[in-house]
Design an enzyme around this catalytic site. Structure first.
Site, PDB file in Angstrom:
ATOM      1  N   LYS A 147     -39.147   9.262  87.869  1.00  0.00           N
ATOM      2  CA  LYS A 147     -38.415   8.766  86.709  1.00  0.00           C
ATOM      3  C   LYS A 147     -39.172   9.206  85.477  1.00  0.00           C
ATOM      4  O   LYS A 147     -40.411   9.283  85.495  1.00  0.00           O
ATOM      5  CB  LYS A 147     -38.348   7.236  86.735  1.00  0.00           C
ATOM      6  CG  LYS A 147     -37.174   6.653  86.003  1.00  0.00           C
ATOM      7  CD  LYS A 147     -35.921   6.657  86.869  1.00  0.00           C
ATOM      8  CE  LYS A 147     -34.863   5.706  86.411  1.00  0.00           C
ATOM      9  NZ  LYS A 147     -33.781   5.572  87.392  1.00  0.00           N
TER      10      LYS A 147
ATOM     11  N   GLY B 107     -23.501  -7.582  81.924  1.00  0.00           N
ATOM     12  CA  GLY B 107     -23.678  -6.265  81.296  1.00  0.00           C
ATOM     13  C   GLY B 107     -22.501  -5.361  81.599  1.00  0.00           C
ATOM     14  O   GLY B 107     -22.299  -4.971  82.744  1.00  0.00           O
TER      15      GLY B 107
ATOM     16  N   GLY C 108     -21.859  -2.234  80.449  1.00  0.00           N
ATOM     17  CA  GLY C 108     -22.174  -0.898  79.947  1.00  0.00           C
ATOM     18  C   GLY C 108     -21.626   0.183  80.870  1.00  0.00           C
ATOM     19  O   GLY C 108     -20.533   0.054  81.429  1.00  0.00           O
TER      20      GLY C 108
ATOM     21  N   VAL D 187     -22.246   1.206  83.927  1.00  0.00           N
ATOM     22  CA  VAL D 187     -21.852   0.859  85.301  1.00  0.00           C
ATOM     23  C   VAL D 187     -21.018  -0.426  85.322  1.00  0.00           C
ATOM     24  O   VAL D 187     -19.932  -0.458  85.917  1.00  0.00           O
ATOM     25  CB  VAL D 187     -23.085   0.710  86.217  1.00  0.00           C
ATOM     26  CG1 VAL D 187     -22.639   0.346  87.634  1.00  0.00           C
ATOM     27  CG2 VAL D 187     -23.894   1.996  86.241  1.00  0.00           C
TER      28      VAL D 187
HETATM   29  C1  PPY Z   1     -30.988   6.162  89.489  1.00  0.00           C
HETATM   30  O1  PPY Z   1     -30.195   5.951  90.418  1.00  0.00           O
HETATM   31  O2  PPY Z   1     -31.631   5.220  88.978  1.00  0.00           O
HETATM   32  C2  PPY Z   1     -31.185   7.546  89.009  1.00  0.00           C
HETATM   33  O3  PPY Z   1     -32.105   7.779  88.280  1.00  0.00           O
HETATM   34  C3  PPY Z   1     -30.209   8.551  89.494  1.00  0.00           C
HETATM   35  C4  PPY Z   1     -30.647   9.976  89.417  1.00  0.00           C
HETATM   36  C5  PPY Z   1     -30.838  10.680  90.572  1.00  0.00           C
HETATM   37  C6  PPY Z   1     -31.195  12.003  90.542  1.00  0.00           C
HETATM   38  C7  PPY Z   1     -31.364  12.630  89.333  1.00  0.00           C
HETATM   39  C8  PPY Z   1     -31.165  11.924  88.187  1.00  0.00           C
HETATM   40  C9  PPY Z   1     -30.798  10.605  88.213  1.00  0.00           C
END
Ligand code: PPY
Length: 353
Positions: free
Chosen positions: A79, A182, A184, A186
């Site tokens: 991330k 929320g 947003g 999703v």
């Molecule tokens: C998530 O599901 O939290 C993501 O970050 C999804 C994702 C998966 C692969 C590349 C970018 C984002």
């Protein structure tokens, strides 16, 4: 403090950049490449302190490892967090994104990224100008898969059906009372899906325009954000930021189950036990919200179609959750522990994907 944070993380590598022109901090946390190249979204946000941004990146990257490992997908977890300074000038965003793209490209495929909180497919188009081919979910006009939110929402809907199947022996969501916290990217995609199922939906939200849309135009029942967790319902769906379930909030809950799209819903691992001892069924976040990650990798790396993505999500989320709930019941452990075991089995190579 950094010492404990990094040790507890147990990840592989952390890339840190100080973006001098904007004053932003960039953290790319690569938690695991054990099952394949690491992938995860890029979050852009302001944080109270630099350690909060780093902590977010570390925790979310670990969540991504579990998200891919639990279904046995051949990707690792990562991330990125871009922490904007308090005085960030929005005109500087484009150049910041382009500089960020260069950092992603420099990793030469160890890290693939896409949208997350605070970023959009349009941002991915800009990042891809310098970061291609490691940037997913560009706009369809630019040749990308676009917003993954609807796929995540579809996965959450599937997860809610599995919750009802386990709790009531019937997977219909008709007349089930569902609180969407929320509305947003999703949550806002989930609400219409639930209305189409005939669920009794209530939502909470902080953005005035979104409140106006769902409450006044669509006619969905609304509760202020501060009251959301105490609403009596069958399923509480946390679809905003993480950390909503902790020792303060869990005693207030009046739901039979929790199933939502937010990452890192539990404040700490003990909160899974708190939910269990209150008799609240918890659908582990990284299983129930895996639809986006599954769709992104299927559409952009595995050559799949939107229909194929929906099939994969529907099959996997249901099967995984039912297995997790059964294991938890049989062994008297939390659903969180049962999910973790499933992910760890794949990480250890004990089960063929
Ligand atoms: C998530 O599901 O939290 C993501 O970050 C999804 C994702 C998966 C692969 C590349 C970018 C984002």
């Amino acid at each position: 403090m950094f010492d404990a944070m990094l040790r507890d993380w147990e990840g592989e590598s952390l890339v840190v950049h100080r973006d001098a022109p904007s004053g932003a901090w960039i953290f790319i946390a690569i938690h695991s490449t054990r099952l394949g190249p690491a992938a995860g979204g890029t979050r852009i946000k302001q944080y109270p302190a630099v350690e909060d941004a780093l902590c977010d990146a570390l925790r979310l990257s670990k969540g991504m490892t579990l998200k891919f490992a639990a279904p046995g997908l051949p990707y690792g977890g990562a991330k990125a967090v871009i922490m904007l300074p308090d005085d960030f000038e929005p005109e500087g965003r484009r150049e910041l994104l382009r500089r960020y793209g260069e950092h992603v490209k420099a990793l030469r495929g160890a890290f693939y990224t896409g949208p997350d909180f605070g970023t959009t497919p349009a941002d991915m188009d800009v990042i891809a100008e310098t970061g291609s081919p490691y940037i997913f979910c560009r706009t369809p006009e630019a040749g990308g898969a676009g917003d993954p939110g609807p796929y995540t929402a579809f996965g959450v809907l599937t997860g809610m059906r599995a919750v009802c199947e386990h709790l009531y022996g019937d997977d219909s969501l008709a007349s089930r009372r569902i609180l969407v916290q929320g509305a947003g990217d999703v949550g806002g995609a989930l609400i219409p899906l639930l209305l189409a199922e005939g669920s009794e939906v209530t939502f909470s939200e902080v953005d005035d325009r979104t409140i106006h849309h769902f409450r006044d135009e669509v006619g969905v029942a609304f509760v202020p954000a501060g009251d959301a967790l105490g609403v009596e319902c069958d399923i509480l769906a946390p679809c905003a930021l993480g950390g909503v379930l902790d020792e303060t909030t869990i005693p207030q809950l009046r739901c039979a189950a929790v199933a939502g799209s937010a990452n890192n819903q539990l404040g700490t691992a003990e909160d899974a036990e708190r939910l269990r001892s209150r008799g609240i069924l918890y659908a582990p976040d990284y299983v129930v919200n895996s639809g986006g990650a599954m769709a992104i990798t299927l559409l952009e790396m595995r050559g799949g179609t939107p229909e194929g993505a929906r099939d994969e999500i529907a099959t996997y989320v249901r099967r995984a959750l039912l297995r997790i709930f059964e294991t938890a019941d049989r062994e008297g452990i939390t659903s969180d522990a049962a999910a973790l075991r499933m992910a760890e089995e794949h990480l250890a190579g004990a089960v063929a994907a």
